[in-house]
Design a protein around this motif. Structure first.
Motif, PDB file in Angstrom:
ATOM      1  N   GLU A 185      45.357  48.679  37.803  1.00 28.63           N
ATOM      2  CA  GLU A 185      45.747  47.574  38.678  1.00 28.63           C
ATOM      3  C   GLU A 185      44.905  46.335  38.415  1.00 28.63           C
ATOM      4  N   LEU A 186      43.615  46.540  38.184  1.00 28.28           N
ATOM      5  CA  LEU A 186      42.742  45.402  37.854  1.00 28.28           C
ATOM      6  C   LEU A 186      43.107  44.811  36.501  1.00 28.28           C
ATOM      7  N   PHE A 187      43.406  45.673  35.545  1.00 25.91           N
ATOM      8  CA  PHE A 187      43.785  45.205  34.209  1.00 25.91           C
ATOM      9  C   PHE A 187      45.047  44.350  34.286  1.00 25.91           C
ATOM     10  N   ALA A 188      45.998  44.765  35.109  1.00 24.21           N
ATOM     11  CA  ALA A 188      47.251  44.015  35.257  1.00 24.21           C
ATOM     12  C   ALA A 188      46.998  42.620  35.831  1.00 24.21           C
ATOM     13  N   LEU A 189      46.071  42.518  36.780  1.00 19.84           N
ATOM     14  CA  LEU A 189      45.697  41.202  37.314  1.00 19.84           C
ATOM     15  C   LEU A 189      45.001  40.370  36.239  1.00 19.84           C
ATOM     16  N   GLY A 190      44.174  41.034  35.452  1.00 21.80           N
ATOM     17  CA  GLY A 190      43.491  40.347  34.359  1.00 21.80           C
ATOM     18  C   GLY A 190      44.445  39.796  33.316  1.00 21.80           C
ATOM     19  N   GLU A 191      45.525  40.519  33.069  1.00 26.00           N
ATOM     20  CA  GLU A 191      46.521  40.049  32.106  1.00 26.00           C
ATOM     21  C   GLU A 191      47.136  38.730  32.562  1.00 26.00           C
ATOM     22  N   VAL A 192      47.335  38.578  33.856  1.00 28.30           N
ATOM     23  CA  VAL A 192      47.849  37.304  34.394  1.00 28.30           C
ATOM     24  C   VAL A 192      46.822  36.199  34.185  1.00 28.30           C
ATOM     25  N   LEU A 193      45.552  36.511  34.442  1.00 28.28           N
ATOM     26  CA  LEU A 193      44.507  35.491  34.412  1.00 28.28           C
ATOM     27  C   LEU A 193      44.125  35.057  32.995  1.00 28.28           C
ATOM     28  N   LYS A 194      44.529  35.829  31.990  1.00 26.89           N
ATOM     29  CA  LYS A 194      44.264  35.420  30.605  1.00 26.89           C
ATOM     30  C   LYS A 194      44.871  34.059  30.284  1.00 26.89           C
ATOM     31  N   ASP A 195      45.962  33.737  30.960  1.00 31.22           N
ATOM     32  CA  ASP A 195      46.645  32.462  30.715  1.00 31.22           C
ATOM     33  C   ASP A 195      46.055  31.326  31.538  1.00 31.22           C
ATOM     34  N   TYR A 196      44.991  31.609  32.295  1.00 31.35           N
ATOM     35  CA  TYR A 196      44.353  30.593  33.140  1.00 31.35           C
ATOM     36  C   TYR A 196      42.849  30.591  32.850  1.00 31.35           C
ATOM     37  N   PRO A 197      42.443  29.994  31.745  1.00 35.31           N
ATOM     38  CA  PRO A 197      41.058  30.111  31.270  1.00 35.31           C
ATOM     39  C   PRO A 197      40.007  29.475  32.174  1.00 35.31           C
ATOM     40  N   ASN A 198      40.414  28.641  33.115  1.00 32.50           N
ATOM     41  CA  ASN A 198      39.444  27.990  33.989  1.00 32.50           C
ATOM     42  C   ASN A 198      39.279  28.684  35.341  1.00 32.50           C
ATOM     43  N   VAL A 199      39.942  29.827  35.493  1.00 32.47           N
ATOM     44  CA  VAL A 199      39.879  30.560  36.758  1.00 32.47           C
ATOM     45  C   VAL A 199      38.863  31.702  36.652  1.00 32.47           C
ATOM     46  N   TYR A 200      37.964  31.769  37.646  1.00 33.80           N
ATOM     47  CA  TYR A 200      36.955  32.823  37.706  1.00 33.80           C
ATOM     48  C   TYR A 200      37.367  33.894  38.711  1.00 33.80           C
ATOM     49  N   VAL A 201      36.796  35.082  38.547  1.00 31.22           N
ATOM     50  CA  VAL A 201      37.064  36.192  39.459  1.00 31.22           C
ATOM     51  C   VAL A 201      35.773  36.591  40.160  1.00 31.22           C
ATOM     52  N   VAL A 202      35.834  36.650  41.482  1.00 32.26           N
ATOM     53  CA  VAL A 202      34.710  37.139  42.275  1.00 32.26           C
ATOM     54  C   VAL A 202      35.037  38.566  42.683  1.00 32.26           C
ATOM     55  N   SER A 203      34.246  39.506  42.190  1.00 29.50           N
ATOM     56  CA  SER A 203      34.484  40.924  42.453  1.00 29.50           C
ATOM     57  C   SER A 203      33.445  41.430  43.449  1.00 29.50           C
ATOM     58  N   ASP A 204      33.865  41.630  44.687  1.00 31.20           N
ATOM     59  CA  ASP A 204      32.965  42.099  45.736  1.00 31.20           C
ATOM     60  C   ASP A 204      33.039  43.621  45.791  1.00 31.20           C
TER      61      ASP A 204
END
Length: 402
Positions: A185-204
């Motif tokens: 599920e995390l990998f699938a979200l990451g696949e979306v974010l690959k196309d948005y290079p300026n977006v960071y992820v905060v993992s709590d």
């Protein structure tokens, strides 16, 4: 000239702390109240951790430390990430904070500006949106669905992303739902974010060690190694080691971001408490066997609470993968009348009625951004849980006429 800033007027008090304070106030007045609102384990801090703090005090380790944390604690954190998450960090990629909450606050202050957007899946921990607002940025709330386990899915993420998106918040296991993301599920979200290079992820990951049924926890950077340089991982010792009052959190991430977070801390709280850092180093770097009895007890309570709630009229409840909360759907009780004719119009009304009429304190779903739900913490004794659910059942039967 206004007395208070526009910034503070945007912010709400913490609903969970308000409920807990109200319950304590009622108890002090002699009322019979069972608190299901507190987000802290009911176990004591393990002895070997307390002994480490006592030794530090006796040794005179009571002065300021480096702002970013003592070397021993940073070393324990680095080893933890290598061993548990297969992630490599250096000392300048770690900052020790005054609790996990300050780690998020420092990060928001260091990274966000007016006009920036932060995607936050709902239901969310109550402080995320307000800390984003305190940084003059805009929280963008994505409402999740029960069909997806109250977790954000790629389609929802993609729809929420804009040119102004600066970061995405992922809390797994979640407060308030206990839902946890799998690696896929995390990998699938990451696949979306690959196309948005300026977006960071905060993992709590504060509830990382409190998981059930052989669930395997993954942090975002572990599941999406290509995006490690865009991930800020937040954690702490409060939940896993029952150290809520010790106030030790930490963050790992890119050097530039961690350096900026440390700068923010240098102008606010300075360092975390010296001897509490020593205790945290012992907790993280020592044997983890002390966690198992807590998790075993939590799992037993979880199973009881979920089963019981699903047998109460008007209530349904998903089974959480982790943390020590359930987030039952109470939609079947909304719009119903109490015995004295009062209409329960929302979860705020329901929570108030449960507290006033039955002495059960829980938190309405509106505090977490998604209704019609309530959050119940099962970090309390089985005896209290049995009695509290008995009282909730009596109110439910009253409302639905059974």
């Amino acid at each position: 000239m206004a007395l208070l800033s526009q910034r503070i007027q945007k912010v709400k008090p913490s609903a969970t702390l308000q409920i807990t304070a109200k319950a304590k106030e009622m108890r002090a007045a002699g009322q019979d109240v069972i608190g299901l609102g507190a987000g802290e384990p009911d176990f004591d801090t393990p002895d070997h951790i307390k002994k480490a703090a006592v030794k530090a005090l006796k040794d005179g380790f009571t002065k300021y430390t480096a702002v970013g944390g003592i070397p021993e604690l940073k070393s324990a954190i680095i080893k933890k990430y290598k061993k548990d998450n297969n992630l490599k960090y250096e000392a300048d990629q770690i900052v020790v904070t005054v609790g996990g909450k300050q780690a998020f606050y420092n990060m928001a202050q260091a990274m966000l500006d007016a006009g920036d957007e932060v995607i936050i899946p709902a239901p969310y921990w109550v402080s995320y949106p307000d800390m984003v607002l305190l940084a003059d940025a805009t929280p963008v709330i994505v409402e999740t669905k029960e069909d997806n386990g109250l977790k954000m899915v790629p389609e929802e993420l993609k729809k929420a992303l804009t040119k102004n998106t600066k970061m995405v918040v992922i809390n797994s296991p979640s407060n308030p739902t206990g839902s946890a993301y799998t690696a896929d599920e995390l990998f699938a979200l990451g696949e979306v974010l690959k196309d948005y290079p300026n977006v960071y992820v905060v993992s709590d990951d504060i509830y990382e060690r409190i998981v059930y049924d052989d669930f395997e926890h993954f942090t975002f950077a572990e599941a999406c190694p290509e995006l490690k340089d865009r991930a800020i991982i937040l954690n702490g010792v409060a939940k896993a080691y029952s150290m809520t009052g010790w106030r030790i959190g930490y963050a790992a991430g890119p050097v530039e971001i961690i350096k900026a977070m440390t700068k923010i801390q240098s102008q606010s709280t300075s360092c975390a408490t010296s001897f509490a850092q020593v205790a945290a180093a012992t907790a993280i770097g020592g044997s983890q066997k002390c966690i198992k009895p807590m998790v075993k007890a939590f799992r037993k309570r979880r199973d009881f609470v979920v089963k019981t709630l699903n047998n109460i009229p008007g209530i349904t409840c998903l089974t959480p993968e982790g943390a020590f909360y359930v987030y039952p759907n109470v939609g079947g009780l909304i719009g119903k009348k109490t015995a004295d004719g009062k209409v329960i119009e929302n979860t705020i009304d329901l929570a108030a009625y449960l507290l006033e009429s039955k002495g059960v304190a829980l938190v309405p779903g509106s505090a977490f951004g998604l209704d019609p739900y309530v959050r119940i913490s099962f970090a309390t004794s089985m005896a209290d849980l049995k009695e509290a659910l008995k009282r909730i059942n009596s109110v439910a039967k009253e409302l639905v006429g059974k």
